[in-house]
Enzyme design. Structure first.
Site, PDB file in Angstrom:
ATOM      1  N   ASP A 318       0.870  -1.157   0.000  1.00  7.86           N
ATOM      2  CA  ASP A 318       0.000   0.000   0.000  1.00  7.86           C
ATOM      3  C   ASP A 318       0.923   1.228   0.000  1.00  7.86           C
ATOM      4  OD1 ASP A 318      -2.163   1.751   0.628  1.00  7.86           O
ATOM      5  OD2 ASP A 318      -1.464   1.681   2.709  1.00  7.86           O
ATOM      6  N   ASP A 520      -1.974  -0.853   5.677  1.00 10.57           N
ATOM      7  CA  ASP A 520      -2.355  -0.343   6.991  1.00 10.57           C
ATOM      8  C   ASP A 520      -3.815   0.071   7.077  1.00 10.57           C
ATOM      9  OD1 ASP A 520      -2.209   1.830   5.282  1.00 10.57           O
ATOM     10  OD2 ASP A 520      -1.613   3.203   6.870  1.00 10.57           O
ATOM     11  N   ASP A 524      -7.231  -1.779   2.763  1.00  5.52           N
ATOM     12  CA  ASP A 524      -6.271  -2.843   2.445  1.00  5.52           C
ATOM     13  C   ASP A 524      -6.727  -4.193   2.992  1.00  5.52           C
ATOM     14  OD1 ASP A 524      -4.465  -0.975   1.337  1.00  5.52           O
ATOM     15  OD2 ASP A 524      -3.785  -0.455   3.354  1.00  5.52           O
TER      16      ASP A 524
HETATM   17  P1  ADP Z   1      -3.796   4.199  -0.095  1.00  2.00           P
HETATM   18  O1  ADP Z   1      -4.275   3.017  -0.871  1.00  2.00           O
HETATM   19  O2  ADP Z   1      -2.651   4.874  -0.767  1.00  2.00           O
HETATM   20  O3  ADP Z   1      -3.534   3.910   1.344  1.00  2.00           O
HETATM   21  P2  ADP Z   1      -6.491   5.044   0.273  1.00  2.00           P
HETATM   22  O4  ADP Z   1      -7.090   4.017  -0.610  1.00  2.00           O
HETATM   23  O5  ADP Z   1      -6.634   4.900   1.725  1.00  2.00           O
HETATM   24  O6  ADP Z   1      -4.973   5.279  -0.129  1.00  2.00           O
HETATM   25  O7  ADP Z   1      -7.105   6.434  -0.163  1.00  2.00           O
HETATM   26  C1  ADP Z   1      -7.257   6.701  -1.521  1.00  2.00           C
HETATM   27  C2  ADP Z   1      -7.689   8.077  -1.745  1.00  2.00           C
HETATM   28  O8  ADP Z   1      -8.962   8.270  -1.166  1.00  2.00           O
HETATM   29  C3  ADP Z   1      -6.791   9.093  -1.136  1.00  2.00           C
HETATM   30  O9  ADP Z   1      -5.753   9.423  -1.977  1.00  2.00           O
HETATM   31  C4  ADP Z   1      -7.740  10.248  -0.908  1.00  2.00           C
HETATM   32  O10 ADP Z   1      -7.849  11.008  -2.083  1.00  2.00           O
HETATM   33  C5  ADP Z   1      -9.075   9.594  -0.675  1.00  2.00           C
HETATM   34  N1  ADP Z   1      -9.500   9.525   0.710  1.00  2.00           N
HETATM   35  C6  ADP Z   1      -9.788   8.406   1.416  1.00  2.00           C
HETATM   36  N2  ADP Z   1     -10.193   8.701   2.653  1.00  2.00           N
HETATM   37  C7  ADP Z   1     -10.157  10.041   2.774  1.00  2.00           C
HETATM   38  C8  ADP Z   1     -10.462  10.963   3.822  1.00  2.00           C
HETATM   39  N3  ADP Z   1     -10.888  10.579   5.017  1.00  2.00           N
HETATM   40  N4  ADP Z   1     -10.296  12.269   3.561  1.00  2.00           N
HETATM   41  C9  ADP Z   1      -9.839  12.653   2.382  1.00  2.00           C
HETATM   42  N5  ADP Z   1      -9.551  11.866   1.360  1.00  2.00           N
HETATM   43  C10 ADP Z   1      -9.707  10.562   1.530  1.00  2.00           C
HETATM   44 MG    MG Z   2      -3.053   3.154   3.366  1.00  2.00          MG
END
Ligand code: ADP
Ligand code: MG
Length: 622
Positions: A318, A520, A524
């Site tokens: 991730d 994390d 995921d």
């Molecule tokens: P990663 O897979 O890199 O851990 P996530 O899948 O958790 O990222 O998040 C993907 C996208 O969703 C982020 O880049 C963001 O744009 C958006 N996002 C998710 N949760 C939030 C939140 N609570 N506030 C703002 N943006 C969010």
């Molecule tokens: Mg993450």
């Protein structure tokens, strides 16, 4: 009944003294009483193992090695080889004590963790301090931790600065600097400052407690190799008993050997064919490596995964919080709605993001909290959509905060917005979080998160092992590609919804790869479950920790490498042990049937190999 290692050692040593006395009497006096001492050695030395063997055999309705050894020892005594029988029991007892020692050692590793957890805490209530039992602390309680005390609960620092030593949990010996709003973990040591901490978790949910529960569980479970060996054990023992019977009957009745020679050979057979070393090939080694890993802050929910880790050839990471620090910071906050002002918008964004546990939400909160004037904003229909963002309704307006996909911003628009707010050379792969009010763009935040210092080194080391590294992120193409390049991963997957992460993992599994996924977030968790080995960052979401098979208590990627190396060493040592113990058995069997093996050498060869195998396993303690 399980005797402690020390008790087993005392019994074995007494047996040794009896054997020595018996032998001296046999050599230097004509008294026939020496047999009495051998019998004492049999009883004292063999007691623990005999009871264990009979009980186990009774419970499982199966033969086992312990039983076989008792028969071999009694058989030797019956044909007059008292000394050999007694030595057999003696060394068998010592090897039992040694095995028990590994078990107790890894048990102690855990117990020493438990003793680190403070039982009492200073609760602050109405400006007074009360000494309370740590298990009664509730989330939201305010506690005081003085310099030199262990922190009694997981929480967030409200007041004070200090250095905290987390080595008990993470193996990291460099103290961590903490200040207001830092997270702290139960069981860690407050070195220097006076702290006021707001409790965030009950004792039974603390990272610390979970760690103890997990390691306890892993210990009690036999890995597949061990289970296979145990299934084989019962059949094999039966086979050896039959072979011994045939060895007495066939050469004797055909006149090939005399009956006494046949009996002697049958006895040697019982001794050397018993698979003690084979049975001891895996468990001591596995327990030693589990306790080694726990010391480094690597927790396995079962030994199976420690074994499997060495065969992994694809690892999916991730991005946020795994490859990057996960302490994202808002670098630019732009408000551009033509009728809703910045001051009106901030409390709304704050109220919505307050409900999210996502690291990006934390970054946004940290940015706007100091600027906040009014507070209390009522919101309805809050929804957290993993991988996309959050939405809620405030005073009839629907707000969305999150990715381009969630808010319907085009790629072209994104490029323009970024070039409006930062120069090209400032673009370090910041994540853009958009805020829309009734689908009209109202604001956006550029949020930077640095690639962890150990990331590149860890990725390169994995690539050296011919492991394919993938990055899977919910972030959009631009940020994903820049971070992917900085982290030097082989492939980048962007705009991933949780199911896209699952599909990618599945795709590689379908190609016969052994896939590990490390992450994390809540988003995921499904992929962690599908992967052959799911690894969660210890500071990650509860969902990730619950579903993962392995937890890196400290978010430290170099520990992944450590775990993989440990797994390789484990599988190498187990293989060595298995090959070695089978070779010794084959060699001794061969020597027996060709009549050049005497019982004493049979005993030494057999028991020597058992002890060597256990000692070889113990090397994994460090
Ligand atoms: P990663 O897979 O890199 O851990 P996530 O899948 O958790 O990222 O998040 C993907 C996208 O969703 C982020 O880049 C963001 O744009 C958006 N996002 C998710 N949760 C939030 C939140 N609570 N506030 C703002 N943006 C969010
Ligand atoms: Mg993450």
């Amino acid at each position: 009944m399980e005797l402690s290692a020390r008790m087993q050692l005392i019994l074995a040593t007494s047996a040794g003294i009896f054997i020595l006395s018996a032998w001296l009497m046999e050599e230097y006096s004509q008294s026939p009483f020496y047999v009495l001492f051998y019998i004492l050695a049999f009883v004292v030395g063999g007691f623990a193992k005999a009871v264990e063997g009979v009980l186990k055999s009774w419970e499982e309705k199966q033969f086992n090695v312990e039983l076989l050894m008792m028969i071999a020892a009694i058989g030797s005594a019956a044909i007059g080889y008292w000394g050999e029988g007694a030595v057999l029991i003696l060394i068998f007892a010592y090897s039992g004590a040694l095995e028990m020692y590994t078990l107790q050692k890894s048990d102690r590793e855990i117990k020493s963790l438990i003793s680190l957890q403070p039982e009492e805490a200073w609760l602050i209530s109405e400006d007074k301090e009360f000494r309370v039992n740590a298990s009664t602390l509730e989330p939201g309680n305010l506690i005081k931790v003085k310099p030199g005390e262990r922190i009694p609960a997981d929480g967030i620092v409200k007041k004070g600065r200090s250095f905290v030593n987390e080595s008990a949990l993470t193996g990291e010996s460099v103290p961590k600097e903490i200040q207001p709003s830092s997270d702290v973990l139960a069981g860690t040591l407050n070195q220097s400052g006076l702290l006021e901490i707001s409790v965030t978790k009950h004792m039974q949910d603390s990272v610390f407690q979970r760690m103890i529960d997990l390691v306890n569980k892993a210990q009690s479970e036999a890995p597949p190799v061990q289970r296979k060996i145990e299934e084989f054990e019962a059949k094999y023992v039966l086979f050896v008993l039959l072979a011994a019977a045939l060895t007495i009957l066939v050469p004797g009745s055909t006149g090939f050997w005399s009956y006494s020679e046949s009996l002697y050979r049958a006895c040697v057979l019982l001794v050397v064919a018993s698979p003690c070393a084979l049975v001891a090939s895996t468990m001591p080694a596995l327990l030693a490596s589990l306790s080694n890993a726990a010391k480094q802050g690597i927790l396995f929910k079962s030994g199976v995964f420690l074994e499997k880790l060495s065969s992994v050839n694809v690892i999916a990471f991730d991005k946020t919080g795994t490859l990057t620090e996960g302490n994202p910071v808002v670098t630019n906050a732009i408000f551009l709605h033509d009728s809703i002002t910045e001051n009106e918008m901030m409390p709304i964004v704050y109220a919505i993001e307050k409900n999210s546990t996502h690291p990006l939400a934390k970054a946004i909160l940290a940015k706007i909290k100091p600027l906040l004037q009014s507070s209390e904003t009522e919101l309805t229909d809050y929804e957290d959509i993993p991988g996309l963002g959050v939405k809620a309704t405030v005073e009839g307006i629907q707000w969305k905060i999150g990715s381009r996909e969630l808010t319907g911003i085009s790629e072209k628009q994104e490029i323009k917005l970024i070039s409006d707010s930062i120069k090209e050379e400032e673009d370090t792969g910041q994540t853009v979080v958009y805020v829309t009010a009734d689908d009209q763009l109202a604001s956006y935040f550029l949020i930077g998160d640095t690639v962890r210092s150990e990331t590149v080194e860890a990725i390169e080391a994995l690539q050296d092992k011919q492991i394919l590294t993938l990055m899977l992120t919910g972030d959009s193409k631009r940020g994903a590609e820049i971070i992917g390049k900085l982290a030097k991963v082989d492939e980048v997957g962007y705009s991933c919804m949780p199911e896209d992460k699952v599909n990618t993992v599945q795709k590689w599994k379908d190609r016969q790869a052994v896939v590990a996924m490390i992450g994390d977030g809540v988003n995921d968790a499904p992929a962690l479950a599908v992967a052959d080995v799911g690894v969660a960052m210890g500071m990650g979401s509860d969902a990730a920790i619950e579903t993962a098979d392995v937890i890196l208590v400290k978010n430290d990627l170099s520990k992944l490498l450590y775990a993989m190396n440990l797994s390789e060493r484990l599988s190498k040592i187990v293989k060595q042990n298995i090959v070695f113990s089978i070779s010794v058995i084959l060699f001794l069997l061969f020597a027996n049937y060709f009549q050049f093996l005497t019982l004493p050498f049979g005993v030494i060869g057999h028991e020597g190999s058992t002890i060597l195998v256990i000692l070889n396993g113990l090397r994994l303690l460090r």
